[in-house]
Write a protein that holds these residues in place. Structure first.
Motif, PDB file in Angstrom:
ATOM      1  N   PRO A 136       0.817  -1.216   0.000  1.00 16.20           N
ATOM      2  CA  PRO A 136       0.000   0.000   0.000  1.00 16.20           C
ATOM      3  C   PRO A 136       0.846   1.259   0.000  1.00 16.20           C
ATOM      4  O   PRO A 136       1.867   1.340   0.676  1.00 16.20           O
ATOM      5  CB  PRO A 136      -0.812  -0.116   1.300  1.00 16.20           C
ATOM      6  CG  PRO A 136       0.012  -1.006   2.178  1.00 16.20           C
ATOM      7  CD  PRO A 136       0.693  -1.969   1.269  1.00 16.20           C
ATOM      8  N   VAL A 152      -7.308   1.272  -5.731  1.00 12.36           N
ATOM      9  CA  VAL A 152      -7.571  -0.092  -5.279  1.00 12.36           C
ATOM     10  C   VAL A 152      -9.005  -0.474  -5.619  1.00 12.36           C
ATOM     11  O   VAL A 152      -9.879   0.384  -5.757  1.00 12.36           O
ATOM     12  CB  VAL A 152      -7.361  -0.246  -3.754  1.00 12.36           C
ATOM     13  CG1 VAL A 152      -5.929   0.066  -3.363  1.00 12.36           C
ATOM     14  CG2 VAL A 152      -8.325   0.640  -2.966  1.00 12.36           C
ATOM     15  N   THR A 182      -0.077   5.645  -0.203  1.00 11.12           N
ATOM     16  CA  THR A 182      -1.140   6.632  -0.268  1.00 11.12           C
ATOM     17  C   THR A 182      -1.325   7.148  -1.690  1.00 11.12           C
ATOM     18  O   THR A 182      -0.375   7.525  -2.356  1.00 11.12           O
ATOM     19  CB  THR A 182      -0.825   7.808   0.675  1.00 11.12           C
ATOM     20  OG1 THR A 182      -0.704   7.314   2.005  1.00 11.12           O
ATOM     21  CG2 THR A 182      -1.927   8.852   0.636  1.00 11.12           C
ATOM     22  N   SER A 240      -4.677  -3.836  -6.376  1.00 15.26           N
ATOM     23  CA  SER A 240      -4.305  -2.586  -7.033  1.00 15.26           C
ATOM     24  C   SER A 240      -3.878  -2.964  -8.443  1.00 15.26           C
ATOM     25  O   SER A 240      -2.853  -3.616  -8.637  1.00 15.26           O
ATOM     26  CB  SER A 240      -3.166  -1.887  -6.288  1.00 15.26           C
ATOM     27  OG  SER A 240      -2.892  -0.618  -6.854  1.00 15.26           O
ATOM     28  N   PHE A 271      -9.260   4.620  -3.222  1.00 15.23           N
ATOM     29  CA  PHE A 271      -7.835   4.924  -3.172  1.00 15.23           C
ATOM     30  C   PHE A 271      -7.301   4.593  -1.789  1.00 15.23           C
ATOM     31  O   PHE A 271      -8.051   4.608  -0.800  1.00 15.23           O
ATOM     32  CB  PHE A 271      -7.577   6.400  -3.470  1.00 15.23           C
ATOM     33  CG  PHE A 271      -7.918   6.810  -4.872  1.00 15.23           C
ATOM     34  CD1 PHE A 271      -6.966   6.773  -5.872  1.00 15.23           C
ATOM     35  CD2 PHE A 271      -9.198   7.230  -5.199  1.00 15.23           C
ATOM     36  CE1 PHE A 271      -7.278   7.139  -7.171  1.00 15.23           C
ATOM     37  CE2 PHE A 271      -9.524   7.604  -6.496  1.00 15.23           C
ATOM     38  CZ  PHE A 271      -8.558   7.551  -7.481  1.00 15.23           C
ATOM     39  N   VAL A 272      -6.022   4.296  -1.698  1.00 10.16           N
ATOM     40  CA  VAL A 272      -5.376   4.185  -0.391  1.00 10.16           C
ATOM     41  C   VAL A 272      -5.307   5.587   0.197  1.00 10.16           C
ATOM     42  O   VAL A 272      -4.738   6.493  -0.409  1.00 10.16           O
ATOM     43  CB  VAL A 272      -3.956   3.592  -0.510  1.00 10.16           C
ATOM     44  CG1 VAL A 272      -3.269   3.597   0.846  1.00 10.16           C
ATOM     45  CG2 VAL A 272      -4.009   2.171  -1.067  1.00 10.16           C
ATOM     46  N   CYS A 325     -14.391   0.244  -5.688  1.00  9.46           N
ATOM     47  CA  CYS A 325     -13.042   0.791  -5.839  1.00  9.46           C
ATOM     48  C   CYS A 325     -12.870   2.072  -5.037  1.00  9.46           C
ATOM     49  O   CYS A 325     -13.839   2.721  -4.640  1.00  9.46           O
ATOM     50  CB  CYS A 325     -12.747   1.071  -7.311  1.00  9.46           C
ATOM     51  SG  CYS A 325     -12.873  -0.390  -8.380  1.00  9.46           S
ATOM     52  N   ASP A 384      -1.390   4.640   4.430  1.00 11.77           N
ATOM     53  CA  ASP A 384      -0.734   3.337   4.303  1.00 11.77           C
ATOM     54  C   ASP A 384      -0.266   2.782   5.639  1.00 11.77           C
ATOM     55  O   ASP A 384       0.355   1.728   5.684  1.00 11.77           O
ATOM     56  CB  ASP A 384       0.430   3.390   3.304  1.00 11.77           C
ATOM     57  CG  ASP A 384       1.431   4.487   3.604  1.00 11.77           C
ATOM     58  OD1 ASP A 384       1.520   4.914   4.766  1.00 11.77           O
ATOM     59  OD2 ASP A 384       2.134   4.902   2.672  1.00 11.77           O
ATOM     60  N   LYS A 394     -11.817  -3.819  -4.474  1.00  7.86           N
ATOM     61  CA  LYS A 394     -11.975  -4.976  -3.613  1.00  7.86           C
ATOM     62  C   LYS A 394     -13.182  -5.791  -4.056  1.00  7.86           C
ATOM     63  O   LYS A 394     -14.119  -5.272  -4.662  1.00  7.86           O
ATOM     64  CB  LYS A 394     -12.137  -4.565  -2.147  1.00  7.86           C
ATOM     65  CG  LYS A 394     -13.273  -3.587  -1.894  1.00  7.86           C
ATOM     66  CD  LYS A 394     -14.098  -3.957  -0.684  1.00  7.86           C
ATOM     67  CE  LYS A 394     -15.119  -5.025  -0.975  1.00  7.86           C
ATOM     68  NZ  LYS A 394     -16.232  -4.629  -1.855  1.00  7.86           N
ATOM     69  N   THR A 423      -8.466   2.461   2.971  1.00  8.40           N
ATOM     70  CA  THR A 423      -8.885   2.832   1.625  1.00  8.40           C
ATOM     71  C   THR A 423     -10.261   3.484   1.682  1.00  8.40           C
ATOM     72  O   THR A 423     -10.974   3.374   2.676  1.00  8.40           O
ATOM     73  CB  THR A 423      -8.958   1.614   0.672  1.00  8.40           C
ATOM     74  OG1 THR A 423     -10.202   0.910   0.881  1.00  8.40           O
ATOM     75  CG2 THR A 423      -7.796   0.662   0.894  1.00  8.40           C
ATOM     76  N   SER A 424     -10.628   4.153   0.587  1.00  8.04           N
ATOM     77  CA  SER A 424     -11.946   4.768   0.506  1.00  8.04           C
ATOM     78  C   SER A 424     -12.964   3.864  -0.167  1.00  8.04           C
ATOM     79  O   SER A 424     -14.098   4.281  -0.414  1.00  8.04           O
ATOM     80  CB  SER A 424     -11.853   6.100  -0.260  1.00  8.04           C
ATOM     81  OG  SER A 424     -11.306   5.904  -1.554  1.00  8.04           O
TER      82      SER A 424
END
Length: 452
Positions: free
Chosen positions: A326, A332, A328, A385, A345-346, A343, A349, A334, A370-371
């Protein structure tokens, strides 16, 4: 039919304050010093459901998503080397909102070095090492608080962009009492929604499993636990394994951690076919990780769980090509049994949060934030990722939401959805180190390159 209930000992709510990057990657400069990252697959190999999630959640094309993911790993590798050589000068690294890689440093000389290697730089007052020391000290302070106070702390994150720690606290009367750390240097406090209760839902998609401490035909059984498979793996002895979340094991911390994992048969739950057995689970402790190892049986292998695939919506699959770390700003996505592909973003980290088990014991869990929207039942699901394995899902601030649309609306005031992931490389290293030469020794993820 028995009632399906969520885990009582779910990971606490996670809400992060670090900046979320929403800009796509355009014209980023690659530094020559960065080593090659594991290969990503082409955009045309991504399943349609993942392409839809990337467009919906990240406002990116598949090519932009894969490009940014690859370049984030190049930055991560460069940052590792830079930090090892100049620990006092390194203050963090991230992908900026303009899509450009940034290396934060504490001295002008260090900035010149990073700039010469092709990176944008920023001067920061505190090194990353000093921030991590402060993080450990703050967590020690929290752990010494009375439980009725410490359980109001959702997480502590390192915000490298602003050289500070972010303390996330439940928006409750007890949580308000913890505003004192705002008087300390380099610490800020944010308020988050309070944690909710268990979630009842039907499992969906191709990546669901259920488990229970005893047989599904045990008349005393009052409910089953619902989680998601993570990454298919294999050890040196050829054992077929899957990595999921540690808190999903209903026999966690018992002398015998084994519990059967089943593919749910909604029409006749006790008849659900077994797919494997938990052989190890870790939650907190020395490594501060949340993971489990499931030994898969022949039925699971015949069904395709010896393949380097992540299951998503409608049975679609994404092939895994390697592992990542990870950083920042990295994009990403999941998969999970409840929310399928989502999906983000980080956003940090390095995050640490307290988890309270059903027995009331506090555990410190370390991971990344992550968001991406994650719902109840997604625990253990894969985070990627690009086409690289990044980690598995541990917790979320949207666990009680019925869907991600409602979660996004309800949590908009608090900065949006946030999920806690456990880094896959740290998991693999710990499994191998603690295997004692048995199951899990020499473990590696099944990838498109090494599948046999």
């Amino acid at each position: 039919m028995r009632k399906l209930v969520a885990r009582r000992a779910a990971v606490k709510v996670v809400a992060l304050a670090s900046t979320v990057f929403l800009a796509p990657l355009f014209g980023i400069t690659t530094a020559a010093a960065a080593p090659d990252a594991p290969a990503q697959l082409g955009a045309d190999t991504l399943p349609a459901e993942l392409v839809e999630a990337v467009s919906r959640d990240l406002n990116m094309t598949p090519t932009e998503y894969l490009d940014r993911a690859a370049r984030a790993q190049q930055l991560r590798d460069y940052a590792h080397e830079f930090r090892a050589e100049r620990p006092d000068a390194f203050a963090g690294a991230w992908i900026g909102s303009d899509g450009k890689p940034v290396v934060a440093v504490t001295s002008p000389n260090a900035a010149k070095i990073a700039a010469a290697d092709g990176y944008h730089t920023r001067l920061a007052p505190i090194s990353a090492d000093n921030l991590e020391t402060a993080l450990m000290q703050l967590n020690q302070w929290i752990s010494n608080l009375p439980r009725e106070i410490s359980q109001a702390v959702n997480s502590v994150a390192i915000d490298l962009l602003n050289s500070r720690l972010v303390l996330s606290i439940a928006n409750t009367p007890v949580g308000h009492l913890l505003n004192l750390p705002t008087l300390l240097a380099n610490i800020t406090v944010i308020l988050s929604p309070d944690a909710g209760g268990p979630v009842e839902r039907r499992p969906m998609g191709g990546d669901t499993y259920i488990t229970a401490p005893t047989s599904l035909r045990d008349s005393s059984l009052r409910g089953v636990d619902i989680c998601s498979f993570g990454f298919n793996s294999v050890d040196a002895a050829g054992n077929a394994l899957n990595i999921s979340a540690g808190h999903c094991d209903p026999n966690l911390d018992k002398s015998n951690q084994e519990a059967t994992v089943y593919l749910p048969d909604i029409r006749d739950l006790p008849a659900s076919p077994a797919l494997g057995t938990f052989v190890r689970a870790s939650l907190g402790g020395g490594p501060a990780l949340d993971y489990s190892v499931i030994e898969l049986n022949e039925r699971a292998v015949r069904a395709g769980m010896d393949q380097p695939s992540v299951r998503g919506a409608n049975g679609s699959t994404l092939s895994i090509t390697g592992t990542a770390e990870p950083i920042t700003g990295a994009p990403v996505c999941k998969s999970g049994q409840s929310s399928t592909f989502t999906c983000g973003f980080v956003v940090a980290d390095r995050v640490e949060t307290q988890l309270y088990t059903a027995e009331g014991e506090a555990r410190t869990i370390r991971g990344f934030a992550t968001s991406a929207c994650t719902l109840g039942g997604d625990s253990g699901g894969a985070i990627v990722s690009g086409t690289l394995a990044l980690g598995i899902t541990s917790g979320s601030n949207a666990a009680d939401a019925p869907n991600c649309d409602e979660a996004n609306i309800a949590l908009a005031h608090y900065g949006g959805t946030a999920s806690l992931g456990i880094p896959i490389r740290a998991i693999l290293a710990d499994i191998d180190a603690t295997s004692g030469g048995g199951i899990g020794s020499g473990i590696r993820l099944r990838t498109r390159q090494n599948v046999s």
